[in-house]
Each structure stands twice: as C-alpha cells, then as structure tokens.
Enzyme design. Structure first.
Site, PDB file in Angstrom:
ATOM      1  N   SER A  82      -1.246  -3.493 -13.378  1.00 31.15           N
ATOM      2  CA  SER A  82      -0.182  -4.434 -13.022  1.00 31.15           C
ATOM      3  C   SER A  82      -0.392  -5.784 -13.700  1.00 31.15           C
ATOM      4  CB  SER A  82      -0.206  -4.619 -11.506  1.00 31.15           C
ATOM      5  OG  SER A  82       0.530  -5.760 -11.151  1.00 31.15           O
ATOM      6  N   TYR A 123      -4.694  -6.945  -3.868  1.00 27.75           N
ATOM      7  CA  TYR A 123      -3.984  -5.900  -4.620  1.00 27.75           C
ATOM      8  C   TYR A 123      -4.338  -5.994  -6.106  1.00 27.75           C
ATOM      9  CZ  TYR A 123      -0.241  -3.659  -7.251  1.00 27.75           C
ATOM     10  OH  TYR A 123       0.450  -2.905  -8.165  1.00 27.75           O
ATOM     11  N   LYS A 164      -6.655  -3.459  -8.727  1.00 26.38           N
ATOM     12  CA  LYS A 164      -6.247  -2.914 -10.024  1.00 26.38           C
ATOM     13  C   LYS A 164      -7.265  -3.269 -11.103  1.00 26.38           C
ATOM     14  CE  LYS A 164      -2.391  -0.900  -8.905  1.00 26.38           C
ATOM     15  NZ  LYS A 164      -2.233   0.552  -9.005  1.00 26.38           N
TER      16      LYS A 164
HETATM   17  P1  NAD Z   1       5.564   3.822  -4.630  1.00 25.67           P
HETATM   18  O1  NAD Z   1       4.985   3.370  -3.343  1.00 25.67           O
HETATM   19  O2  NAD Z   1       7.021   4.082  -4.699  1.00 25.67           O
HETATM   20  O3  NAD Z   1       4.798   5.122  -5.143  1.00 25.67           O
HETATM   21  C1  NAD Z   1       3.439   5.368  -4.852  1.00 25.67           C
HETATM   22  C2  NAD Z   1       3.333   6.797  -4.352  1.00 25.67           C
HETATM   23  O4  NAD Z   1       1.960   7.087  -4.072  1.00 25.67           O
HETATM   24  C3  NAD Z   1       4.111   7.061  -3.066  1.00 25.67           C
HETATM   25  O5  NAD Z   1       4.875   8.230  -3.241  1.00 25.67           O
HETATM   26  C4  NAD Z   1       3.034   7.257  -1.989  1.00 25.67           C
HETATM   27  O6  NAD Z   1       3.441   8.173  -1.002  1.00 25.67           O
HETATM   28  C5  NAD Z   1       1.884   7.783  -2.824  1.00 25.67           C
HETATM   29  N1  NAD Z   1       0.541   7.468  -2.286  1.00 25.67           N
HETATM   30  C6  NAD Z   1       0.084   6.273  -1.843  1.00 25.67           C
HETATM   31  N2  NAD Z   1      -1.198   6.384  -1.442  1.00 25.67           N
HETATM   32  C7  NAD Z   1      -1.558   7.693  -1.642  1.00 25.67           C
HETATM   33  C8  NAD Z   1      -2.751   8.422  -1.426  1.00 25.67           C
HETATM   34  N3  NAD Z   1      -3.846   7.844  -0.910  1.00 25.67           N
HETATM   35  N4  NAD Z   1      -2.765   9.730  -1.748  1.00 25.67           N
HETATM   36  C9  NAD Z   1      -1.663  10.337  -2.260  1.00 25.67           C
HETATM   37  N5  NAD Z   1      -0.506   9.694  -2.483  1.00 25.67           N
HETATM   38  C10 NAD Z   1      -0.461   8.381  -2.179  1.00 25.67           C
HETATM   39  O7  NAD Z   1       5.130   2.731  -5.741  1.00 25.67           O
HETATM   40  P2  NAD Z   1       5.632   2.553  -7.244  1.00 25.67           P
HETATM   41  O8  NAD Z   1       6.429   1.306  -7.310  1.00 25.67           O
HETATM   42  O9  NAD Z   1       6.180   3.809  -7.772  1.00 25.67           O
HETATM   43  O10 NAD Z   1       4.232   2.235  -7.950  1.00 25.67           O
HETATM   44  C11 NAD Z   1       3.461   3.223  -8.582  1.00 25.67           C
HETATM   45  C12 NAD Z   1       2.193   2.595  -9.092  1.00 25.67           C
HETATM   46  O11 NAD Z   1       2.507   1.521  -9.981  1.00 25.67           O
HETATM   47  C13 NAD Z   1       1.313   1.987  -7.993  1.00 25.67           C
HETATM   48  O12 NAD Z   1      -0.043   2.260  -8.308  1.00 25.67           O
HETATM   49  C14 NAD Z   1       1.591   0.508  -8.104  1.00 25.67           C
HETATM   50  O13 NAD Z   1       0.500  -0.262  -7.669  1.00 25.67           O
HETATM   51  C15 NAD Z   1       1.845   0.346  -9.595  1.00 25.67           C
HETATM   52  N6  NAD Z   1       2.679  -0.813  -9.915  1.00 25.67           N
HETATM   53  C16 NAD Z   1       3.920  -0.923  -9.332  1.00 25.67           C
HETATM   54  C17 NAD Z   1       4.710  -2.041  -9.613  1.00 25.67           C
HETATM   55  C18 NAD Z   1       6.058  -2.225  -8.966  1.00 25.67           C
HETATM   56  O14 NAD Z   1       6.583  -3.352  -8.974  1.00 25.67           O
HETATM   57  N7  NAD Z   1       6.692  -1.202  -8.426  1.00 25.67           N
HETATM   58  C19 NAD Z   1       4.243  -3.023 -10.512  1.00 25.67           C
HETATM   59  C20 NAD Z   1       2.981  -2.867 -11.095  1.00 25.67           C
HETATM   60  C21 NAD Z   1       2.218  -1.744 -10.792  1.00 25.67           C
END
Ligand code: NAD
Ligand code: UDP
Length: 337
Positions: free
Chosen positions: A123, A147, A151
């Site tokens: 991120s 958070y 990362k």
């Molecule tokens: P999201 O919450 O929609 O998707 C994450 C998924 O992981 C969910 O389906 C959740 O059920 C699953 N999950 C969480 N913990 C788990 C575990 N212990 N075991 C199995 N499954 C688990 O989030 P997203 O927006 O799709 O983000 C995906 C990744 O990208 C994350 O790692 C997040 O930190 C990173 N990220 C997101 C953003 C953003 O703005 N959306 C920005 C930078 C980085």
C-alpha cells in the site's frame, strides 16, 4: 493451464483480478474466510466469465489447510488481509495477527507445498507523509499507523526470504487509491457498515443512504484546500496484477507503485461524480481527519517501463462505474439474498 491461488479473492480488488485471470485463460482457486466478503461475489465472477472457480473457505492462519489447498498451484496472489487504517490504530493486534502472522503462515504453507511465487498487496500508506512528489519506489518508508507498518514488515519479510532461498519470486505492488467497479455493475466494493473511504461514502450519499459527505479539511496546501489522492480504477489495478504475474520468473524481487500518476482533490471528485452521473452530492467542510496526508500521488514510470502497464481509465469512468454498481446493488451483495 496454470492455476493461480488467490487469497482474499472474494474481496474488492481480488474479485476483479480473479475475473481477469479467468478471462485470460488461468484456472483460479480462491481461498478466503469471507470475513469481509460474500460468496455471491464468486458466483457473479463465474457468471460474468462463464467459467468456474474453485472456492475454499478458510483462514490464511490455518497453515495445514492452506498447504493442502495450495497443491497444484503455480503462484499465489495474496490479497487477504484487514485494511481499515483507523481500526488498526485502535486494535493493532488484529492487524499484526491477521496481516503479519497470517502471511507468515501462508509462507510456511507455500514452503511445504513448494509454491515459490507470490504477488503481494502492499500500500502507498507505507510512504507516510510524502517528502517529495510524485512518490517513486525509492521514496523513504515511514508508515504512520499499524496497518501501514504491517504492510512494510511484510515487504521486509518477503525480502529476507528471497535473499536466503533460491528460486523464490516476489512481486510487491503498492496500490494508491483503488475505486470504481467492473463496468457491468455486477461486482464492486461492498464495505460493511458506514464506509471509511471517500468513494463508497459518496455513492451512499448519492443513493440517499447517508445524508451528506463530510469533507475532511479545506485548509491544506492544495489548489482548493482539500486532500489530493491518486485514484485508480480497480480494473486497471487488476490488469497490473496480470502484467506482474507474466513477469514473475524463477528468481526475482520487484516492487512497483500502481496508480495513475495524477492527483485529484476531494472537491474535484465530488464535482466529477455529480457531472457524469447527474446527481447532487450534499457536503459540508469539517476539520481534518487525524493522520491524513495532504497530497499523495505516484510516480508510475517504473511499472510502465518494466511491466508495460499503465492505467487507462479516467476519473469519469471511475465515478460512473462506482455509481452503476451502487445503483444495481443498493445493499451490496446482500441485495441478491
Ligand atoms: P477486501 O476486504 O475487500 O478483501 C480482502 C479479502 O480477504 C476479503 O474477502 C476477506 O474476507 C479476506 N480475508 C481477510 N482476512 C483473511 C484471512 N485471515 N484469511 C482468509 N481471508 C481473509 O479488501 P481489498 O480492498 O480487496 O484489499 C485487498 C488487499 O489490498 C488487502 O491486503 C489490502 O490491505 C490491500 N490494499 C487495499 C487498498 C484499498 O484501498 N482497497 C489499498 C492498498 C492496499
Ligand atoms: N475524505 C473525506 N471524507 C470522507 C472520506 C475521505 O473528505 O468521508 C478524504 C480524505 O481526507 C482524503 C481523501 O478523501 O483526502 C481520500 O480518503 P480515503 O479514506 O478514501 O483514502 P486514504 O486517505 O486512505 O488515501
């Protein structure tokens, strides 16, 4: 045909990436504990692609279950994790447990199953308050919350594994601000409760679920005083993963920013959303949100040069697609239950 193991594949970014993987001829196994997603997303991915997905419900901290499920996969795309910055401040252990420990268990399972390739969701929040703009991959790292720190710790852990074990290949993608939805309006972002992020908040105001947007500060040193971010269409982000997957070889460690390279202010987002969708977004200016940086946008030249990738969709597409998803699914995936 290669099988890609996608943790968190039922979530927001994961679901769009899985759809693209299927359309590009990969087989996909989704491993997700559904803590922040719905099985309905997987059904819709199958419907949109006309292909089936193997779905395994489980937690990444369950090493043996992951190791079993991983059999036959050629690479992992690791989205699973928790991502709410504010919650990470009030409950840091949840973030270190789910994100750091969870990824360590996943890495142990990969070792057991001899799967050595991983794309990791990092991120832009690891950069902290920008020391210069645009932010390139060499920018100092200074996350300001648990958070972001989770990362960065993981990036370092992956580097250590790469340095001491032959044959590993890691692609670290530092996302800026993903927004928007698949143009069909069938899959999109489905936050639980009141959204923290700007775009889901705006779409819920537009639909009348929330009465007005609170703009966090108009006294920043930006053209209109409101915060500036690099918003990227989730489909462009998904395509970045495809390019990264093609580049992973038997011994590589790469880090890329994924953004558009352009920053937009909160007021620009509101105006564009209103214009392209013909809807008024009532808002009020309130004080700054603690921990927010004034401006953040990416230098994306490394990904352009080395991955042959760049974001193609503009802000208007992002706003239209986000609104189509909300209109078709007023209660998110629960709309179809
Ligand atoms: P999201 O919450 O929609 O998707 C994450 C998924 O992981 C969910 O389906 C959740 O059920 C699953 N999950 C969480 N913990 C788990 C575990 N212990 N075991 C199995 N499954 C688990 O989030 P997203 O927006 O799709 O983000 C995906 C990744 O990208 C994350 O790692 C997040 O930190 C990173 N990220 C997101 C953003 C953003 O703005 N959306 C920005 C930078 C980085
Ligand atoms: N923002 C806002 N009101 C909201 C949510 C966000 O004014 O209800 C602003 C926030 O201050 C920032 C921008 O919108 O300038 C993007 O915020 P978001 O939480 O989506 O992303 P992040 O701050 O994590 O980059």
């Amino acid at each position: 045909m290669k099988t890609i193991f996608v943790t968190g594949g039922a979530g927001y970014i994961g679901s769009h990436t899985v759809l693209l993987l299927l359309e590009s001829g990969y087989r996909v196994k989704i491993y997700d504990n559904l803590s922040n997603s719905h099985l309905e997303a997987v059904k819709r991915i199958e419907r949109l692609s006309g292909k089936s997905v193997e779905f395994i419900e489980g937690d990444i901290r369950d090493t043996d279950r992951v190791a079993n499920a991983l059999q036959g996969s050629s690479a992992v795309i690791h989205f699973a994790g928790v991502k709410a910055v504010g919650e990470s401040v009030s409950n840091p252990l949840k973030y270190y447990d789910n994100n750091v420990l969870g990824t360590i268990e996943l890495l142990k399972a990969m070792k057991q199953s001899e799967v050595k390739k991983m794309i990791f969701s990092s991120s832009a929040s690891i950069y902290g308050n920008p020391q210069y703009l645009p932010i390139d991959e060499q920018h100092p790292i200074n996350p300001t919350n648990p958070y972001g720190r989770s990362k960065f710790m993981l990036e370092q852990i992956l580097r250590d594994i790469y340095d001491t074990n032959r044959g590993y290949s890691f692609g670290i993608l530092r996302y800026f601000n993903p927004i928007g939805a698949h143009p069909s309006g069938e899959i999109g972002e489905d936050p639980q409760g009141i959204p923290n992020n700007l775009l889901p908040f705006i779409t819920q105001v537009a639909s009348g679920k929330l009465d007005k947007l609170r703009v966090f500060g108009n006294d920043y040193d930006t053209p209109d005083g409101t915060g500036v971010r690099d918003y990227i269409h989730v489909m462009d982000l998904a395509e970045g993963h495809l390019r990264m997957l093609e580049k992973l070889d038997d011994n590589s460690f790469d880090i890329y920013n994924l953004g558009t390279g352009r920053g937009y202010s909160v007021l620009q987002i509101i105006k564009t959303f209103e214009k392209v969708n013909g809807i008024n977004i009532p808002y009020e200016i309130v004080s700054r949100r603690a921990g927010d940086v004034p401006v953040s946008y990416a230098d994306v030249s490394k990904a352009q040069k080395e991955l042959g990738w760049r974001a193609k969709r503009g802000l208007e597409d992002m706003c239209k697609d986000a609104w189509r998803w909300q209109l078709k699914n007023p209660k998110g995936y629960r709309s179809s239950m």
